[in-house]
Design an enzyme around this catalytic site. Structure first.
Site, PDB file in Angstrom:
ATOM      1  N   LYS A 241      44.169  57.435  38.990  1.00 24.99           N
ATOM      2  CA  LYS A 241      44.219  58.803  38.484  1.00 24.99           C
ATOM      3  C   LYS A 241      42.871  59.515  38.633  1.00 24.99           C
ATOM      4  O   LYS A 241      42.822  60.716  38.922  1.00 24.99           O
ATOM      5  CB  LYS A 241      44.667  58.802  37.021  1.00 24.99           C
ATOM      6  CG  LYS A 241      46.140  58.477  36.837  1.00 24.99           C
ATOM      7  CD  LYS A 241      47.012  59.501  37.534  1.00 24.99           C
ATOM      8  CE  LYS A 241      48.486  59.251  37.362  1.00 24.99           C
ATOM      9  NZ  LYS A 241      49.325  60.270  38.039  1.00 24.99           N
TER      10      LYS A 241
ATOM     11  N   TRP B 137      53.716  45.175  18.434  1.00 25.90           N
ATOM     12  CA  TRP B 137      52.566  44.579  19.105  1.00 25.90           C
ATOM     13  C   TRP B 137      51.258  45.057  18.469  1.00 25.90           C
ATOM     14  O   TRP B 137      51.092  46.242  18.165  1.00 25.90           O
ATOM     15  CB  TRP B 137      52.573  44.955  20.576  1.00 25.90           C
ATOM     16  CG  TRP B 137      53.452  44.081  21.422  1.00 25.90           C
ATOM     17  CD1 TRP B 137      54.560  43.396  21.035  1.00 25.90           C
ATOM     18  CD2 TRP B 137      53.275  43.801  22.805  1.00 25.90           C
ATOM     19  NE1 TRP B 137      55.103  42.714  22.083  1.00 25.90           N
ATOM     20  CE2 TRP B 137      54.333  42.935  23.193  1.00 25.90           C
ATOM     21  CE3 TRP B 137      52.344  44.188  23.756  1.00 25.90           C
ATOM     22  CZ2 TRP B 137      54.470  42.463  24.492  1.00 25.90           C
ATOM     23  CZ3 TRP B 137      52.473  43.721  25.059  1.00 25.90           C
ATOM     24  CH2 TRP B 137      53.531  42.859  25.416  1.00 25.90           C
TER      25      TRP B 137
ATOM     26  N   HIS C 176      56.497  53.078  27.202  1.00 28.83           N
ATOM     27  CA  HIS C 176      55.373  53.436  26.349  1.00 28.83           C
ATOM     28  C   HIS C 176      55.752  53.253  24.875  1.00 28.83           C
ATOM     29  O   HIS C 176      56.894  52.940  24.546  1.00 28.83           O
ATOM     30  CB  HIS C 176      54.944  54.876  26.615  1.00 28.83           C
ATOM     31  CG  HIS C 176      54.223  55.048  27.911  1.00 28.83           C
ATOM     32  ND1 HIS C 176      54.803  55.623  29.022  1.00 28.83           N
ATOM     33  CD2 HIS C 176      52.965  54.716  28.280  1.00 28.83           C
ATOM     34  CE1 HIS C 176      53.929  55.633  30.019  1.00 28.83           C
ATOM     35  NE2 HIS C 176      52.811  55.093  29.598  1.00 28.83           N
TER      36      HIS C 176
ATOM     37  N   GLY D  18      47.308  63.854  35.587  1.00 30.99           N
ATOM     38  CA  GLY D  18      46.584  62.608  35.395  1.00 30.99           C
ATOM     39  C   GLY D  18      46.993  61.925  34.111  1.00 30.99           C
ATOM     40  O   GLY D  18      48.175  61.898  33.743  1.00 30.99           O
ATOM     41  N   SER D  19      46.017  61.386  33.380  1.00 33.45           N
ATOM     42  CA  SER D  19      46.302  60.648  32.160  1.00 33.45           C
ATOM     43  C   SER D  19      45.027  60.547  31.327  1.00 33.45           C
ATOM     44  O   SER D  19      43.918  60.537  31.864  1.00 33.45           O
ATOM     45  CB  SER D  19      46.801  59.239  32.494  1.00 33.45           C
ATOM     46  OG  SER D  19      46.807  58.411  31.360  1.00 33.45           O
TER      47      SER D  19
ATOM     48  N   GLU E  27      65.460  59.610  48.735  1.00 28.90           N
ATOM     49  CA  GLU E  27      65.417  60.651  49.757  1.00 28.90           C
ATOM     50  C   GLU E  27      64.032  60.802  50.377  1.00 28.90           C
ATOM     51  O   GLU E  27      63.915  61.176  51.547  1.00 28.90           O
ATOM     52  CB  GLU E  27      65.841  61.994  49.147  1.00 28.90           C
ATOM     53  CG  GLU E  27      67.284  62.034  48.678  1.00 28.90           C
ATOM     54  CD  GLU E  27      67.594  63.249  47.834  1.00 28.90           C
ATOM     55  OE1 GLU E  27      68.751  63.689  47.840  1.00 28.90           O
ATOM     56  OE2 GLU E  27      66.669  63.755  47.155  1.00 28.90           O
TER      57      GLU E  27
ATOM     58  N   TYR F  23      45.431  51.664  36.992  1.00 27.92           N
ATOM     59  CA  TYR F  23      46.103  52.958  36.895  1.00 27.92           C
ATOM     60  C   TYR F  23      45.081  54.072  36.676  1.00 27.92           C
ATOM     61  O   TYR F  23      45.153  55.134  37.307  1.00 27.92           O
ATOM     62  CB  TYR F  23      47.099  52.918  35.740  1.00 27.92           C
ATOM     63  CG  TYR F  23      47.817  54.217  35.465  1.00 27.92           C
ATOM     64  CD1 TYR F  23      48.817  54.672  36.318  1.00 27.92           C
ATOM     65  CD2 TYR F  23      47.507  54.996  34.346  1.00 27.92           C
ATOM     66  CE1 TYR F  23      49.489  55.864  36.063  1.00 27.92           C
ATOM     67  CE2 TYR F  23      48.172  56.180  34.081  1.00 27.92           C
ATOM     68  CZ  TYR F  23      49.163  56.604  34.941  1.00 27.92           C
ATOM     69  OH  TYR F  23      49.820  57.784  34.689  1.00 27.92           O
TER      70      TYR F  23
END
Length: 341
Positions: A154, A220, A197, A120-121, A52, A150
């Site tokens: 941010k 991992w 994640h 943010g992060s 949209e 990334y």
């Protein structure tokens, strides 16, 4: 004529009839923010799907703000993913996030929105930042290479909020704030086998191994890096808390022009230990093996959330309980997918 009902919360009276735009309302964080807003009695919550409204399209974003005229904005829309996704699609991660942030923040300013919250992060902080990472660690060192594009995007969003406050805070009443969440998980998460994640990835991997009767599950990295995790509805509650803080009180506790504030649980856990918790939650009985040829990422990422605690917010859901809820959510999503098939 009766006055509009309002809610006195976190030192700031909010009009329950205010129109609130939640960008990314169907994502994990955005949907949690919508749940929190509805629980507190807000009635005019606006959202648009990507189909949209393409937030990377400046003209489309401006048309949306012209038509809807929101009074508050929660900017939770973003392109997100784990180490694999960040390594594989760096151009998309920096371009999409920069465009979304620039378009929404600028359109909010152009259309007179005074209150905006940007999400943010924790990856904005240097790879080897002193632990726990405080707000003033921003731009003090080299970023983690695996998610640098990334992180740069941010950081730009934070600086946009700070810059608009600096230029328009006095003349227009602009009050744009940013929250830096730690690793989030919970209802609405992305359980993609490679682009998710760590928590949703582990949930899916252990669940599939349980169904297949697999002897082991491969994780991992070395399992040694430590990460902090926060249940997504706690994050959403923190977002509303930060938005509701009285401007004078907020500025008294933060540095001049600072727009960002950390949001974390206050404790971290080694990935190997997390894997054991998820294994137990899912009910998998095989072995855990570590693929040490895969990257670990930063050795530790713990947020210093002392400022937010001082401002009156604390999380409510611990990791064990949160993982149980997350696994139930995963199973619900699996049932829906099976029905659609």
């Amino acid at each position: 004529m009766s006055a509009k009902p309002s809610l006195q919360w976190a030192n700031e009276p909010f009009d329950l009839d205010s129109k609130i735009y939640v960008a990314g309302h169907r994502g994990m964080v955005g949907s949690a923010i919508v749940r929190q807003l509805k629980a507190r009695g807000y009635r005019r919550i606006v959202g648009r799907t990507h189909a949209e409204l393409d937030l990377t399209n400046q003209a489309a974003v401006n048309r949306f703000f012209t038509i809807e005229k929101p009074e508050q904005v929660y900017l939770a829309a973003a392109k997100v993913g784990g180490i694999h996704a960040n390594n594989t699609y760096p151009a998309e991660f920096i371009y999409d996030n920069l465009m979304v942030q620039a378009n929404v923040i600028h359109a909010a300013h152009e259309h007179g929105v005074r209150k905006l919250l940007f999400l943010g992060s924790s990856c904005i902080y240097p790879r080897l930042a002193p632990q726990p990472m405080a707000e003033d660690a921003l731009l003090t060192g080299v970023l983690e290479p695996t998610n640098e594009p990334y992180a740069v995007a941010k950081i730009a969003g934070i600086k946009m909020c700070e810059s608009y406050n600096r230029q328009y805070g006095e003349s227009h009443g602009t009050d744009y704030r940013s929250v830096m969440p730690t690793n989030l998980y919970g209802p609405g998460d992305n359980y993609h086998p490679t682009n998710s994640h760590v928590v949703p990835a582990l949930i899916r991997r252990f669940h599939e191994a349980k169904l297949a009767g697999a002897a082991s599950v491969v994780i991992w990295g070395t399992g040694m890096p430590k990460r902090e995790f926060l249940y997504v509805d706690d994050m959403a509650a923190a977002c509303l808390h930060v938005m509701g803080l009285n401007k004078r009180d907020y500025q008294a506790q933060t540095k001049p022009q600072q727009a960002h504030i950390n949001v974390g649980s206050g404790c971290d856990i080694a990935i190997g230990e997390l894997a054991m918790l998820v294994k137990k939650t899912v009910g998998y009985e095989g072995r855990i093996e570590f693929d040490t040829d895969k990257p670990d990422g930063a050795p530790r990422k713990l947020m210093d959330s002392a400022l937010l605690r001082k401002l009156g917010w604390t999380p409510a859901v611990d990791l064990q309980r949160g993982l149980e809820i997350a696994y139930c959510d995963f199973m619900s999503q699996q049932q829906v997918e099976a029905t659609l098939d």
